[in-house]
Write an enzyme that holds these catalytic residues in place. Structure first.
Site, PDB file in Angstrom:
ATOM      1  N   CYS A   1     -20.276   5.141  61.344  1.00  0.00           N
ATOM      2  CA  CYS A   1     -19.120   4.654  61.301  1.00  0.00           C
ATOM      3  C   CYS A   1     -18.002   5.051  62.290  1.00  0.00           C
ATOM      4  O   CYS A   1     -17.855   6.386  62.139  1.00  0.00           O
ATOM      5  CB  CYS A   1     -18.362   5.026  59.653  1.00  0.00           C
TER       6      CYS A   1
ATOM      7  N   CYS B   1     -14.597   6.055  61.223  1.00  0.00           N
ATOM      8  CA  CYS B   1     -14.383   7.205  60.338  1.00  0.00           C
ATOM      9  C   CYS B   1     -14.487   8.588  61.148  1.00  0.00           C
ATOM     10  O   CYS B   1     -13.648   9.406  61.028  1.00  0.00           O
ATOM     11  CB  CYS B   1     -15.459   7.340  59.442  1.00  0.00           C
ATOM     12  N   ASP B   2     -15.421   8.193  61.918  1.00  0.00           N
ATOM     13  CA  ASP B   2     -15.752   9.636  62.814  1.00  0.00           C
ATOM     14  C   ASP B   2     -15.630   9.889  64.178  1.00  0.00           C
ATOM     15  O   ASP B   2     -15.842  10.817  64.838  1.00  0.00           O
ATOM     16  CB  ASP B   2     -17.515   9.896  62.373  1.00  0.00           C
TER      17      ASP B   2
END
Ligand code: NDP
Length: 312
Positions: free
Chosen positions: A138, A141-142
């Site tokens: 992701c 997300c990261d």
């Protein structure tokens, strides 16, 4: 051996942000929800580390802890949370019938499906070993953790292109690893990637190994056309080769999209069967964020409550 069938007003299948949010709302509306947590209690956030984009947590939160908090909030209002995986359903009857772990039968006036989706992985041992230590599925997300660094991303669909573009705004350099001679993504998305000076696309390329001991330091890439191998230096390795919605048991029971995601009526969580609602990633292949899943979980509980009221 189980005997008498238990009847519930509201059955929630799956325990990610969508399921727990549905539970909080359903419990507060006195629908006495019963939740079966499913194969991966807490869902995909339990395999991420830091979550920084969920509003209300200015200092971020650890994914597993966040899901414990969701659970505690759902329990506080009386949600009956149980271990167990829904293994079969029959939505052709009213009340709906759901079997847990292939033996326990539950009947339910309303069912909220929040079984999520699972990221596909390459299946390399190094990918599994470094998951959460530089390997991620992701970018949204990261990606932030790799600000100013060099990263790689595997995949050639719209998601990979979108995530490569996203990463290019944060990172120093993005290497995109595409297994065929061309991409599957829409022309517009491809155009954006191919014209981005920070993205280098390696076609006909497969990842043999992700390198690194305690964290990612690089990747060994094989050019299958020229039969050559090179090591690239990266600190982040993103996998964007698609997701599989966890919708297998609903096939033949509900209308699904061609890609397997549950079809919901636009702007609602209603499925093709009255009284059955779907929330979160099992019905969303566009946004796939914890906060959008939570939002649709809230919608599902409200839709279920209204539907129950209409039946009275
Ligand atoms: P897709 O299934 O469309 O693409 C998956 C990609 O991963 C393909 O290019 C495939 O390669 C590649 N792949 C699969 N397995 C491997 C492997 N083992 N090794 C290397 N590469 C692999 O998934 P997406 O998540 O990209 O998209 C899902 C859906 O969501 C699509 O319908 C897409 O259009 C849509 N979407 C739309 C967006 C938008 O419009 N803004 C944004 C994101 C998604 P190959 O091509 O060789 O099969």
């Amino acid at each position: 051996m189980e005997n008498a069938t238990e009847h519930v007003q509201c059955l929630i299948i799956g325990s990610g942000p969508a399921g727990y949010t549905a539970a909080i709302y359903a419990a507060r509306a006195d629908m006495k929800p019963v939740m079966y947590q499913g194969m991966q209690p807490g869902g995909q956030l339990t395999i991420t580390t830091e979550v920084e984009n969920f509003p209300g947590y200015p200092d971020g939160a650890q994914g597993p802890q966040m899901m414990e908090d969701f659970k505690a909030q759902a329990e506080r209002f009386g949600t009956d949370i149980r271990w167990g995986v829904a293994s079969k359903v029959d939505f052709s009857v009213s009340p709906k019938r759901v079997w847990i772990d292939e033996k326990t039968e539950i009947t339910a006036d309303t069912v909220i499906i929040s079984t999520g989706a699972s990221a596909k992985w390459l299946g390399l041992p190094s990918e599994e070993r470094l998951n959460g230590f530089g390997v991620s599925a992701c970018a949204v997300c990261d990606g932030f953790f790799f600000k100013g660094q060099d990263v790689a991303i595997v995949g050639a669909g719209d998601t990979a292109c979108e995530e490569a573009t996203y990463l290019s705004k944060l990172c120093n350099k993005v290497t995109m690893i595409v297994r065929r001679e061309e991409m599957r993504a829409s022309k517009a998305m491809q155009h954006r990637v191919l014209n981005n000076p920070k993205i280098t696309v390696l076609f006909n390329s497969e990842t043999e190994e992700i390198l690194g001991d305690k964290g990612v330091t690089g990747a060994r890439i094989k050019n299958t056309k020229e039969n050559t191998t090179q090591d690239i230096t990266v600190t982040g390795f993103f996998v964007a080769i698609g997701h599989d919605p966890n919708s297998g048991i609903f096939k033949g029971q509900l209308v699904l999209h061609d890609n397997g995601y549950i079809n919901t009526v636009a702007g609602t969580t209603r499925t093709s069967i009255a009284g059955v609602f779907a929330a979160g990633d099992v019905q969303d292949y566009t946004y796939r964020q914890a906060v959008t899943a939570a939002g649709s979980g809230c919608m599902a509980a409200l839709d279920a409550e209204r539907w129950l009221t209409e039946q009275e």
